[in-house]
Design a protein around this motif. Structure first.
Motif, mmCIF file in Angstrom:
data_model
loop_
_atom_site.group_PDB
_atom_site.id
_atom_site.type_symbol
_atom_site.label_atom_id
_atom_site.label_comp_id
_atom_site.label_asym_id
_atom_site.label_seq_id
_atom_site.Cartn_x
_atom_site.Cartn_y
_atom_site.Cartn_z
ATOM 1 N N PRO A 42 0.796 -1.231 0.000
ATOM 2 C CA PRO A 42 0.000 0.000 0.000
ATOM 3 C C PRO A 42 0.830 1.283 0.000
ATOM 4 C CG PRO A 42 -0.366 -1.270 2.016
ATOM 5 C CD PRO A 42 0.562 -2.044 1.167
ATOM 6 N N HIS A 43 2.056 1.247 0.486
ATOM 7 C CA HIS A 43 2.858 2.466 0.592
ATOM 8 C C HIS A 43 3.846 2.621 -0.554
ATOM 9 C CE1 HIS A 43 1.106 3.076 4.474
ATOM 10 N NE2 HIS A 43 1.492 1.863 4.863
ATOM 11 N N GLU A 44 3.980 1.595 -1.381
ATOM 12 C CA GLU A 44 4.939 1.647 -2.477
ATOM 13 C C GLU A 44 4.217 2.031 -3.767
ATOM 14 O OE1 GLU A 44 7.585 -1.506 -4.958
ATOM 15 O OE2 GLU A 44 7.521 -1.757 -2.786
ATOM 16 N N VAL A 45 4.688 3.093 -4.406
ATOM 17 C CA VAL A 45 4.113 3.529 -5.671
ATOM 18 C C VAL A 45 5.121 3.199 -6.763
ATOM 19 C CG1 VAL A 45 3.277 5.498 -6.990
ATOM 20 C CG2 VAL A 45 2.862 5.386 -4.524
ATOM 21 N N SER A 46 4.683 2.421 -7.728
ATOM 22 C CA SER A 46 5.575 2.007 -8.800
ATOM 23 C C SER A 46 4.923 2.304 -10.138
ATOM 24 C CB SER A 46 5.865 0.511 -8.688
ATOM 25 O OG SER A 46 6.628 0.088 -9.767
ATOM 26 N N GLU A 47 5.705 2.799 -11.082
ATOM 27 C CA GLU A 47 5.178 3.095 -12.415
ATOM 28 C C GLU A 47 5.008 1.815 -13.227
ATOM 29 O OE1 GLU A 47 3.532 4.961 -15.478
ATOM 30 O OE2 GLU A 47 3.964 5.870 -13.551
ATOM 31 N N SER A 48 5.918 0.865 -13.025
ATOM 32 C CA SER A 48 5.879 -0.378 -13.774
ATOM 33 C C SER A 48 5.197 -1.468 -12.940
ATOM 34 C CB SER A 48 7.297 -0.804 -14.121
ATOM 35 O OG SER A 48 7.263 -1.962 -14.893
ATOM 36 N N ILE A 49 4.503 -2.341 -13.625
ATOM 37 C CA ILE A 49 3.804 -3.443 -12.957
ATOM 38 C C ILE A 49 4.424 -4.748 -13.443
ATOM 39 C CG2 ILE A 49 1.577 -4.567 -12.608
ATOM 40 C CD1 ILE A 49 0.254 -1.860 -13.241
ATOM 41 N N PRO A 50 4.838 -5.638 -12.517
ATOM 42 C CA PRO A 50 5.459 -6.904 -12.924
ATOM 43 C C PRO A 50 4.498 -7.788 -13.730
ATOM 44 C CG PRO A 50 5.727 -6.535 -10.561
ATOM 45 C CD PRO A 50 4.808 -5.480 -11.075
ATOM 46 N N ASP A 51 5.077 -8.624 -14.570
ATOM 47 C CA ASP A 51 4.280 -9.498 -15.433
ATOM 48 C C ASP A 51 3.356 -10.423 -14.644
ATOM 49 O OD1 ASP A 51 5.436 -8.346 -17.617
ATOM 50 O OD2 ASP A 51 6.631 -10.089 -18.195
ATOM 51 N N ASP A 52 3.829 -10.960 -13.510
ATOM 52 C CA ASP A 52 2.994 -11.889 -12.758
ATOM 53 C C ASP A 52 1.731 -11.210 -12.226
ATOM 54 O OD1 ASP A 52 4.633 -10.454 -10.941
ATOM 55 O OD2 ASP A 52 4.335 -11.981 -9.395
ATOM 56 N N VAL A 53 1.825 -9.925 -11.892
ATOM 57 C CA VAL A 53 0.646 -9.186 -11.419
ATOM 58 C C VAL A 53 -0.313 -8.945 -12.585
ATOM 59 C CG1 VAL A 53 -0.149 -7.027 -10.377
ATOM 60 C CG2 VAL A 53 1.913 -8.130 -9.526
ATOM 61 N N ILE A 54 0.222 -8.590 -13.744
ATOM 62 C CA ILE A 54 -0.608 -8.374 -14.937
ATOM 63 C C ILE A 54 -1.320 -9.673 -15.316
ATOM 64 C CG2 ILE A 54 -0.545 -7.895 -17.424
ATOM 65 C CD1 ILE A 54 -0.130 -5.347 -16.043
ATOM 66 N N ILE A 55 -0.578 -10.770 -15.317
ATOM 67 C CA ILE A 55 -1.170 -12.068 -15.673
ATOM 68 C C ILE A 55 -2.257 -12.448 -14.679
ATOM 69 C CG2 ILE A 55 -0.668 -14.552 -15.817
ATOM 70 C CD1 ILE A 55 2.040 -13.729 -17.075
ATOM 71 N N SER A 56 -2.005 -12.208 -13.407
ATOM 72 C CA SER A 56 -3.008 -12.492 -12.381
ATOM 73 C C SER A 56 -4.278 -11.673 -12.615
ATOM 74 C CB SER A 56 -2.420 -12.194 -11.005
ATOM 75 O OG SER A 56 -3.381 -12.343 -10.005
ATOM 76 N N ALA A 57 -4.109 -10.401 -12.940
ATOM 77 C CA ALA A 57 -5.261 -9.529 -13.196
ATOM 78 C C ALA A 57 -6.041 -10.013 -14.419
ATOM 79 C CB ALA A 57 -4.800 -8.087 -13.395
#
Length: 160
Positions: A41-56
């Motif tokens: 919740p406290h980490e803001v990242s511009e890039s999203i890892p592939d495993d998170v995209i695949i999960s979504a």
């Protein structure tokens, strides 16, 4: 990276005024960002890892498949409460099918059952696993996104 590919495709869809593709890709990015925010919740990242995209994407495809099942069961007369939306059902079903097709293009190729069995055998041969939980944890870490968890579980149980 999958996130960059989706962003590029989103820009192309916006340029080409392809609203269906644009909406689906925005939905995936938003869902992936929500997953990232939930994890950190406290980490803001511009890039999203592939495993998170695949999960979504997998979650969205699963939800759309469930919606299709509900619509088809209502069409067959199992749930005829909503008479007004019946005339739009074929259009809704075709839109959902189109969205599933679009999203499936971003998912990695699923392994066949023989390939899963081979990988599971290799994984279990590498370690000394005492119980089913340890075996499943090791197998899922290696095969996540490449194979369905229920198939992996069934194969692990037969190999024991």
């Amino acid at each position: 990276m999958l996130y960059e590919q989706i962003k590029t495709d989103l820009k192309d869809a916006m340029r080409n005024k392809d609203t269906d593709k644009r909406d689906v890709l925005k939905l995936v990015i938003d869902k992936a960002r929500a997953i990232m925010k939930e994890k950190n919740p406290h980490e803001v990242s511009e890039s999203i890892p592939d495993d998170v995209i695949i999960s979504a994407i997998e979650k969205e495809v699963k939800q759309m498949n469930q919606t299709l099942e509900i619509l088809s069961s209502a069409e067959n007369g199992k749930n005829s409460n909503d008479l007004n939306s019946r005339s739009f059902r074929p259009e809704i079903q075709s839109k959902i099918t189109l969205k599933i097709t679009l999203l499936s293009g971003y998912l990695p190729k699923k392994l066949t059952e023989a390939e899963i069995r081979e990988k599971v055998t290799e994984i279990l041969a590498q370690g000394d696993y005492k119980d089913m939980g340890q075996k499943m944890k090791a197998c899922m870490a290696e095969l996540k996104g490449k194979a369905d968890g229920s198939v992996i579980r069934r194969i692990v149980m037969t190999i024991q």
